[in-house]
Design an enzyme around this catalytic site. Structure first.
Site, PDB file in Angstrom:
ATOM      1  CD  GLU A 127     -15.536   8.937   1.150  1.00  0.00           C
ATOM      2  OE1 GLU A 127     -15.511  10.063   0.744  1.00  0.00           O
ATOM      3  OE2 GLU A 127     -15.526   8.545   2.338  1.00  0.00           O
ATOM      4  N   PRO A 128     -16.149   7.817  -4.135  1.00  0.00           N
ATOM      5  CG  PRO A 128     -18.513   7.551  -4.597  1.00  0.00           C
ATOM      6  CD  PRO A 128     -17.756   7.239  -3.385  1.00  0.00           C
ATOM      7  CG  ASP A 240       4.528   2.617   6.745  1.00  0.00           C
ATOM      8  OD1 ASP A 240       4.677   3.156   5.615  1.00  0.00           O
ATOM      9  OD2 ASP A 240       4.746   3.257   7.849  1.00  0.00           O
ATOM     10  NE  ARG A 243       1.390   3.225  -0.021  1.00  0.00           N
ATOM     11  CZ  ARG A 243       1.374   4.588   0.232  1.00  0.00           C
ATOM     12  NH1 ARG A 243       2.102   5.011   0.844  1.00  0.00           N
ATOM     13  NH2 ARG A 243       0.147   5.331  -0.155  1.00  0.00           N
ATOM     14  CD  GLU A 363      -2.723  -1.104  -0.367  1.00  0.00           C
ATOM     15  OE1 GLU A 363      -3.800  -0.969  -0.713  1.00  0.00           O
ATOM     16  OE2 GLU A 363      -2.535  -1.140   0.880  1.00  0.00           O
ATOM     17  CD  GLN A 367       1.052   8.475 -11.813  1.00  0.00           C
ATOM     18  OE1 GLN A 367       0.436   7.712 -11.320  1.00  0.00           O
ATOM     19  NE2 GLN A 367       1.921   7.910 -12.609  1.00  0.00           N
TER      20      GLN A 367
END
Lengths: 379, 262
Positions: A127-128, A240, A243, A363, A367
């Site tokens: 979302e924004p 899972d 990625r 995705e 970090q």
């Protein structure tokens, strides 16, 4: 105990997907990138050859690929064009929550049409105001008696302008935090869906990215995946699976960057010899190749774990972080090896460098992946 | 309709070729094999013909080593129904290959109504097998085919000749058709096709099974070499107007006597 060889069938899948990437995608990649247009014809052709929606199980019309198989396909498609691959991969991302959290009736209703003709799906989580902090999403899903009522805005939604189906995460009560998050399926044409203008992006330009606003959107009760509050669990399981796939796309892009740089370094002559004969360039190529090999092994392991029915959360995040960071470094070095030509849009590597950046962001940023890894390490 | 296709497996065009130690062939250990590109047109034409004639079967034949069965598996993944592999080394000559194919057709227990091949293999460029095979199995053959139409027991074939002109042949089946680029656009092997191909029958035969022995060899390979490196081009300085006539005469003389192109 350890076998690094692909099966005969996987080698054939790889050969076929690479052929498609080389013959259909690469020749058109620059053109569609520069005009920022979805190459629907190419995407549909990829679908007709079975390269898309690899997550759909055979019972619902899918081809029955293992997670490992889909890594091989994704790497090849990303080798062809990161932007086109994003458009295709977003389908899997949006369909996976249905595969993971849907019941058989929902799977038949929503997945099977994707095996009958080329259809496009969009995954609506961000979302924004909420990206990495996905637990804080604000889009509300309210019980309207015989229906669910959806209100909220979603941001950076891939495929939004073309989507036949949206998989949306919202909350039944923001106070419940993660436990309130729920997943629903919204079909195209439902009243109250407002599609925003196409975003102008640095890379992945031929993929379609928009905001989507849901204003008093009513959907049938049976469109919720699992029970109210199951959304977070479904989202985590989806990640899972997805990625490793995104990591595989980074490997494909990095391999493409290395192949261009290698070829160019043999052709470009400076100081009376090809620049590949200079150790400065050789060391760059060696580091690039090593990163790619290591990233690919992480991708394969994270996929293998899923196929064995084992938890892959840590390795999937390692694969995503390492592969995307490696792709960024490899693509940057490819531009460096090309020198001034590398900075020009007449040559293919500047696009790869722009495309690489997004893989470190979408995705789950690099970090966030490290947060996940650290949490697993400190468990 | 019994449709047959003969395919050859050849080194990928990007392969770096090196002669084998004893000079009797090339190093094959690290080669990536692909289906001969002209044979892809043959497979595609067979599949198109099958689609137009319900109940037809497409049988693919290949003679060669078993280390990699890329070509046959690709043909099955594209949609062929069954495959026969005659195991032999990759350095058989055209006569042995044609005779092996003949034996494989007999072993299949089917009479071909039509047999497609590529016009040539891109590795040895012999352009002999389609004609040799046609002779051995007593069928007419047309090569370098760029247009194909079939009706009843007859096919109309367009064949490319020098200068871009086309010859048109009307031939009664059975016939051997050697395909050239332009006849069709070969389809991709789809991923579901690759999965299905695993379950399709692939029969393995030995050279002895198809009645071929070392005595059938007509061409003995003995001295494979890389082509000599090209000498650098000659430069002529014709800027000085007084010398131009002299230089033109010299260039013409060299083109005629050294390069032998005029």
């Amino acid at each position: 105990m350890i076998n690094f060889e692909l099966s005969q069938e996987q080698k054939e899948i790889h050969t076929m997907a690479m052929k498609f990437a080389r013959q259909e995608m690469i020749p058109k990649a620059s053109e569609y990138d520069q005009k920022s247009e979805m190459p629907l014809e190419i995407l549909e052709k990829a679908w007709s050859l079975g390269l898309v929606n690899t997550c759909i199980p055979t019972e619902f019309g899918g081809t029955g690929f293992s997670t490992m198989d889909s890594m091989i396909i994704t790497e090849a498609l990303a080798y062809g064009c990161l932007g086109m691959n994003t458009a295709l991969m977003a389908n899997d991302l949006a369909l996976l929550p249905i595969v993971i959290g849907g019941d058989d009736v929902q799977k038949k209703k929503f997945l099977t049409p994707f095996t009958e003709s080329y259809k496009i799906a969009a995954f609506c989580l961000t979302e924004p105001g909420n990206g990495s902090d996905a637990g804080g999403i604000k889009t509300s899903i309210k019980d309207g008696g015989d229906h669910w009522l959806i209100n909220g805005q979603k941001m950076w939604i891939t495929n939004a302008g073309y989507a036949d189906l949206f998989t949306l995460y919202g909350t039944i009560d923001p106070e419940l935090k993660h436990k309130g998050i729920s997943a629903v399926v919204i079909e195209k044409g439902t009243e109250g869906i407002e599609i925003g203008a196409a975003e102008k992006k640095m890379g992945h330009c031929c993929s379609d990215t928009r905001s989507v606003t849901f204003k008093d959107v009513k959907i049938p009760k049976e469109n919720m995946l699992g029970a109210p509050g199951d959304g977070w669990k479904i989202a985590m399981k989806t990640l899972d699976h997805s990625r490793p796939m995104v990591a595989a796309s980074a490997v494909g892009g990095a391999q493409c960057s290395l192949d261009y740089a290698t070829q160019y370094s043999k052709e470009r002559v400076q100081f009376n010899k090809p620049i590949a004969a200079h150790q400065a360039i050789q060391f760059m190529l060696a580091d690039m190749a090593t990163k790619i090999e290591a990233a690919r092994l992480l991708v394969y392991k994270s996929a293998w774990l899923i196929d064995q029915g084992l938890s892959n959360t840590k390795i999937a995040s390692m694969a995503k972080a390492f592969a995307s960071d490696s792709f960024m470094q490899v693509a940057t070095d490819a531009v460096q090896i090309y020198g001034g030509y590398g900075y020009s849009k007449e040559y293919p590597v500047e696009k790869l460098m722009r495309d690489a950046k997004l893989i470190q962001i979408y995705e789950g940023t690099s970090q966030i992946q490290r947060l996940v890894i650290a949490k697993e390490v400190l468990k | 309709m019994n449709i047959f296709v003969c395919v050859k497996q050849v080194p990928d065009t990007e392969t770096k070729i090196t002669p084998s130690g004893d000079g009797t062939f090339i190093e094959t250990s690290s080669i990536k094999w692909i289906m001969n590109p002209y044979d892809e047109f043959a497979v595609e034409q067979a599949l198109l013909l099958k689609a137009a004639n319900a109940g037809s079967t497409v049988t693919v034949l290949r003679v060669g080593s078993t280390q990699d069965t890329e070509a046959l598996r690709t043909a099955l993944a594209m949609g062929a129904d069954e495959a026969i592999l005659v195991e032999g080394q990759d350095n058989l000559d055209s006569y042995m290959i044609a005779k092996s194919l003949k034996g494989a057709i007999e072993k299949s227990g089917k009479n071909p109504d039509i047999l497609f091949t590529g016009k040539q293999a891109i590795d040895d460029d012999c352009l002999q097998v389609p004609q040799l095979l046609a002779q051995m199995i007593d069928m007419p053959s047309v090569s370098v085919v760029v247009g194909f139409e079939s009706e009843g027991g007859k096919v109309t074939l367009k064949r490319e000749v020098e200068g871009g002109a086309l010859e048109v042949y009307e031939v009664n089946t059975p016939v051997v058709v050697a395909c050239n680029k332009g006849i069709n656009t070969p389809r991709y092997a789809s991923l579901p096709g690759i999965m299905k191909a695993k379950k399709k029958p692939l029969q393995n035969l030995s050279l002895a099974d198809v009645g071929v022995s070392g005595d059938d060899r007509r061409v003995k390979y003995s001295n494979f070499q890389l082509p000599p490196e090209k000498p650098p081009g000659k430069k002529f300085d014709a800027m000085d107007e007084g010398k131009q006539a002299e230089i033109v005469a010299e260039v013409v003389q060299l083109l005629r006597n050294e390069a032998k192109v005029i």
